[in-house]
Design an enzyme around this catalytic site. Structure first.
Site, mmCIF file in Angstrom:
data_model
loop_
_atom_site.group_PDB
_atom_site.id
_atom_site.type_symbol
_atom_site.label_atom_id
_atom_site.label_comp_id
_atom_site.label_asym_id
_atom_site.label_seq_id
_atom_site.Cartn_x
_atom_site.Cartn_y
_atom_site.Cartn_z
ATOM 1 N N GLN A 1 41.648 -45.943 63.291
ATOM 2 C CA GLN A 1 42.528 -44.895 63.831
ATOM 3 C C GLN A 1 41.741 -43.973 64.752
ATOM 4 O O GLN A 1 42.197 -43.613 65.844
ATOM 5 C CB GLN A 1 43.118 -44.074 62.671
ATOM 6 C CG GLN A 1 44.225 -43.162 63.076
ATOM 7 C CD GLN A 1 45.356 -43.945 63.688
ATOM 8 O OE1 GLN A 1 45.552 -43.888 64.899
ATOM 9 N NE2 GLN A 1 46.081 -44.693 62.892
ATOM 10 N N HIS B 1 41.043 -44.688 68.551
ATOM 11 C CA HIS B 1 42.170 -44.622 69.484
ATOM 12 C C HIS B 1 42.007 -43.513 70.507
ATOM 13 O O HIS B 1 42.364 -43.658 71.665
ATOM 14 C CB HIS B 1 43.439 -44.239 68.700
ATOM 15 C CG HIS B 1 44.344 -45.399 68.436
ATOM 16 N ND1 HIS B 1 44.782 -46.227 69.418
ATOM 17 C CD2 HIS B 1 44.906 -45.859 67.302
ATOM 18 C CE1 HIS B 1 45.557 -47.151 68.891
ATOM 19 N NE2 HIS B 1 45.649 -46.952 67.607
ATOM 20 N N GLU C 1 51.789 -40.566 59.549
ATOM 21 C CA GLU C 1 52.410 -41.635 60.338
ATOM 22 C C GLU C 1 52.135 -42.988 59.650
ATOM 23 O O GLU C 1 53.042 -43.778 59.433
ATOM 24 C CB GLU C 1 51.801 -41.613 61.749
ATOM 25 C CG GLU C 1 52.346 -42.694 62.657
ATOM 26 C CD GLU C 1 51.552 -42.823 63.957
ATOM 27 O OE1 GLU C 1 50.452 -42.247 64.059
ATOM 28 O OE2 GLU C 1 52.041 -43.527 64.859
ATOM 29 N N HIS C 2 50.853 -43.232 59.346
ATOM 30 C CA HIS C 2 50.473 -44.454 58.628
ATOM 31 C C HIS C 2 49.868 -44.051 57.293
ATOM 32 O O HIS C 2 48.996 -43.176 57.261
ATOM 33 C CB HIS C 2 49.395 -45.228 59.383
ATOM 34 C CG HIS C 2 49.758 -45.570 60.800
ATOM 35 N ND1 HIS C 2 49.353 -44.817 61.888
ATOM 36 C CD2 HIS C 2 50.487 -46.594 61.309
ATOM 37 C CE1 HIS C 2 49.815 -45.368 62.999
ATOM 38 N NE2 HIS C 2 50.512 -46.444 62.687
ATOM 39 N N ASP D 1 49.886 -52.735 63.190
ATOM 40 C CA ASP D 1 49.884 -52.322 64.602
ATOM 41 C C ASP D 1 50.301 -53.472 65.513
ATOM 42 O O ASP D 1 50.909 -53.258 66.554
ATOM 43 C CB ASP D 1 48.472 -51.881 65.027
ATOM 44 C CG ASP D 1 48.146 -50.477 64.538
ATOM 45 O OD1 ASP D 1 49.057 -49.788 64.077
ATOM 46 O OD2 ASP D 1 46.954 -50.084 64.622
ATOM 47 N N HIS E 1 98.293 -28.221 68.095
ATOM 48 C CA HIS E 1 97.784 -29.162 67.087
ATOM 49 C C HIS E 1 98.831 -29.344 65.979
ATOM 50 O O HIS E 1 99.150 -30.466 65.575
ATOM 51 C CB HIS E 1 96.516 -28.626 66.407
ATOM 52 C CG HIS E 1 95.258 -28.786 67.184
ATOM 53 N ND1 HIS E 1 95.018 -28.121 68.347
ATOM 54 C CD2 HIS E 1 94.145 -29.536 66.950
ATOM 55 C CE1 HIS E 1 93.809 -28.444 68.801
ATOM 56 N NE2 HIS E 1 93.266 -29.312 67.957
HETATM 57 P P1 NAD Z 1 50.062 -42.527 79.570
HETATM 58 O O1 NAD Z 1 50.712 -43.700 80.217
HETATM 59 O O2 NAD Z 1 50.779 -41.889 78.460
HETATM 60 O O3 NAD Z 1 49.808 -41.405 80.687
HETATM 61 C C1 NAD Z 1 49.309 -41.689 81.958
HETATM 62 C C2 NAD Z 1 50.033 -40.825 82.969
HETATM 63 O O4 NAD Z 1 49.817 -39.434 82.698
HETATM 64 C C3 NAD Z 1 49.609 -41.008 84.389
HETATM 65 O O5 NAD Z 1 50.345 -42.063 84.976
HETATM 66 C C4 NAD Z 1 49.959 -39.670 85.025
HETATM 67 O O6 NAD Z 1 51.214 -39.742 85.613
HETATM 68 C C5 NAD Z 1 50.024 -38.710 83.873
HETATM 69 N N1 NAD Z 1 48.992 -37.687 84.067
HETATM 70 C C6 NAD Z 1 47.675 -37.783 83.796
HETATM 71 N N2 NAD Z 1 47.058 -36.640 84.153
HETATM 72 C C7 NAD Z 1 47.995 -35.822 84.671
HETATM 73 C C8 NAD Z 1 47.981 -34.496 85.219
HETATM 74 N N3 NAD Z 1 46.855 -33.799 85.292
HETATM 75 N N4 NAD Z 1 49.160 -33.971 85.626
HETATM 76 C C9 NAD Z 1 50.306 -34.670 85.537
HETATM 77 N N5 NAD Z 1 50.375 -35.928 85.045
HETATM 78 C C10 NAD Z 1 49.237 -36.491 84.617
HETATM 79 O O7 NAD Z 1 48.613 -43.040 79.135
HETATM 80 P P2 NAD Z 1 47.413 -42.342 78.351
HETATM 81 O O8 NAD Z 1 46.999 -41.093 79.012
HETATM 82 O O9 NAD Z 1 46.439 -43.425 78.158
HETATM 83 O O10 NAD Z 1 48.024 -41.919 76.948
HETATM 84 C C11 NAD Z 1 48.567 -42.839 76.044
HETATM 85 C C12 NAD Z 1 48.890 -42.148 74.739
HETATM 86 O O11 NAD Z 1 49.799 -42.946 74.001
HETATM 87 C C13 NAD Z 1 47.661 -41.949 73.857
HETATM 88 O O12 NAD Z 1 47.710 -40.660 73.313
HETATM 89 C C14 NAD Z 1 47.824 -43.019 72.784
HETATM 90 O O13 NAD Z 1 47.235 -42.678 71.551
HETATM 91 C C15 NAD Z 1 49.333 -43.060 72.675
HETATM 92 N N6 NAD Z 1 49.831 -44.318 72.102
HETATM 93 C C16 NAD Z 1 50.641 -44.225 71.011
HETATM 94 C C17 NAD Z 1 51.161 -45.372 70.440
HETATM 95 C C18 NAD Z 1 52.079 -45.257 69.246
HETATM 96 O O14 NAD Z 1 52.707 -46.224 68.873
HETATM 97 N N7 NAD Z 1 52.214 -44.085 68.662
HETATM 98 C C19 NAD Z 1 50.886 -46.629 70.980
HETATM 99 C C20 NAD Z 1 50.083 -46.688 72.112
HETATM 100 C C21 NAD Z 1 49.570 -45.515 72.676
#
Ligand code: NAD
Length: 431
Positions: free
Chosen positions: A261, A264, A329-330, A363, A422
């Site tokens: 975890q 991540h 969550e898990h 997962d 009504h």
């Molecule tokens: P993301 O796709 O969520 O975000 C990327 C986007 O954020 C970019 O395309 C951009 O548009 C935006 N962004 C970045 N910086 C910015 C700024 N300064 N201003 C405005 N917009 C901005 O991808 P990520 O950042 O890798 O985050 C993924 C998240 O999802 C992580 O927190 C991960 O832990 C989570 N996640 C959760 C699960 C679940 O099932 N709960 C599964 C996979 C991922």
């Protein structure tokens, strides 16, 4: 890594601090996201393209380049290594089989007056699934969002996924092919959520947006709720591993489950709860040992430092109370007889039963959904499921004779509410 005991005088305070996390309440973030949404509403495609160039350094110069063809998805699948193709197909089949059991059917019953009452179940017309892609890629998230939508019978599934510098993991595309996603756009963040909610010249407006993402995505989903449905506001991922120092326990397994975890995200949360002080120390040692050689040790170390904890409880009943308070969550129950604990668990997104069921299996490929309620919201919400892509309409049919007694009741109540039309409308049916 912080160590707590329920016997500590200020345990309550320490726990509150450990759990405090607000994903989307930072004023600057909300302002930035509102601004992006307003721009997308006003100028559609041109803003989505410009922000995709800005935030993702995507080389596209037209919106058309941001849509992937069905052939590109099929090719990505065809070109996978055989063992990866088999693994992805196995995962998809298992997710499909599990979710088919969640389908809800239209139901009706006849009351004692001969009237029929029920609910008509209808799939949503068009949904948008957000697949995160900023820092890492998540093919499993494609399956976990798209398959339940397809099983529900959603007519059109539109996927958005950011492609930093225009590059996407082929496994994400292959998963979209396998899950029969209808259209894929390589856009992300708040601009993708806004485009799906309001529609642009190229991107059709959807009825609901599901899927996890970073804080920009979470804040944008909250902001467009009402215009469209959303599944939940996802926070950083968490696990709580519970053990009782039994002979079969393996400290290295427990440590790796916590690290799975923590690797991540720097703000992911891994909590170990045990009734055994000796086990707590063993797990701490094993975590240190594993951190010495894990590729993502940097991220995991930060996560454990920031939000991780090893917590000693007096006994099982204190352990169960703590789990319900945290509503993880898990939840992994690393005990000989997890069934004996199941009745006492009230709040958890997913419950992993016994020491041969690590979260990692859930997962990817056990079958149940990995999009789960985070940050204590398992108190009132459920994993993503087919039910998120179905909605219900009430069905009310009154027969001529069955209508009369109900019309009398309605007449009386309507007059007490001073709603004469009504009352008369009801009265016409029995006089
Ligand atoms: P993301 O796709 O969520 O975000 C990327 C986007 O954020 C970019 O395309 C951009 O548009 C935006 N962004 C970045 N910086 C910015 C700024 N300064 N201003 C405005 N917009 C901005 O991808 P990520 O950042 O890798 O985050 C993924 C998240 O999802 C992580 O927190 C991960 O832990 C989570 N996640 C959760 C699960 C679940 O099932 N709960 C599964 C996979 C991922």
């Amino acid at each position: 890594m912080r160590q707590l005991s329920t016997q500590d005088a200020d345990f309550d305070n320490q726990l509150t601090q450990l759990l405090a996390f607000e994903t989307v309440n930072d004023a600057e973030l909300l302002h930035a996201v509102d601004d992006i949404i307003a721009q997308v509403r006003a100028d559609g495609d041109s803003v989505v393209l410009a922000l995709t160039q800005q935030f993702d350094q995507h080389p596209a110069t037209t919106m058309q380049e941001l849509e992937l063809s069905k052939e590109a998805l099929a090719d990505a699948f065809a070109n996978l290594d055989e063992n990866v193709k088999t693994a992805l197909t196995t995962a998809a089949t298992r997710v499909q089989t599990f979710h088919e059991r969640q389908v809800q059917e239209t139901w009706q019953y006849e009351d004692e007056l001969g009237n029929r009452l029920g609910q008509k179940v209808t799939p949503l017309d068009r949904v948008g699934i957000y697949v995160p892609g900023g820092l890492a890629s998540y093919p499993s998230s494609v399956l976990m969002n798209a398959i339940p939508a397809k099983v529900a019978g959603v007519t059109e599934v539109i996927m958005v996924v950011p492609a930093p510098k225009g590059v996407l993991n082929p496994l994400v595309l292959a998963a979209a092919h396998l899950a029969q996603v209808d259209r894929v756009f390589t856009i992300g963040g708040a601009q993708a959520v806004a485009a799906l909610a309001y529609g642009t010249e190229t991107i059709p407006a959807v009825d609901k947006i599901t899927g996890p993402g970073n804080k920009y995505v979470a804040a944008a989903k909250r902001a467009v709720f009402g215009q469209v449905g959303i599944d939940m506001i996802a926070g950083p991922s968490e696990v709580l591993v519970y053990a009782e120092g039994e002979a079969q326990d393996r400290a290295d397994w427990l440590a790796m489950d916590l690290l799975s975890q923590a690797e991540h995200d720097r703000i992911a949360q891994a909590i170990f709860v045990t009734t055994s002080e000796e086990q707590l120390k063993e797990v701490e040692l094993e975590i240190e040992r594993a951190l010495a050689e894990l590729p993502k040790a940097d991220i995991a170390r930060d996560s454990l430092q920031n939000r991780g904890a090893l917590i000693l409880v007096k006994d099982r009943s204190e352990g169960m109370a703590l789990i319900n308070r945290i509503a993880p969550e898990h939840l992994e129950l690393s005990v000989d007889n997890p069934d004996a604990l199941l009745d006492d668990i009230r709040h958890a997104g997913a419950i992993f039963m016994g020491r041969h069921t690590p979260e990692a299996i859930g997962d990817y490929c056990a079958g149940p959904n990995h999009v789960l309620p985070t940050s204590g919201t398992a108190r009132f919400s459920s994993p993503l499921g087919v039910y998120d892509f179905q909605k219900k309409s009430s069905i009310i049919y009154c027969s001529e004779s069955g209508s009369k007694p109900l019309a009398k009741t309605a007449d009386i109540l309507a007059r007490r509410e001073d709603l004469e039309a009504h009352a008369r409308s009801a009265r016409y049916r029995y006089q």
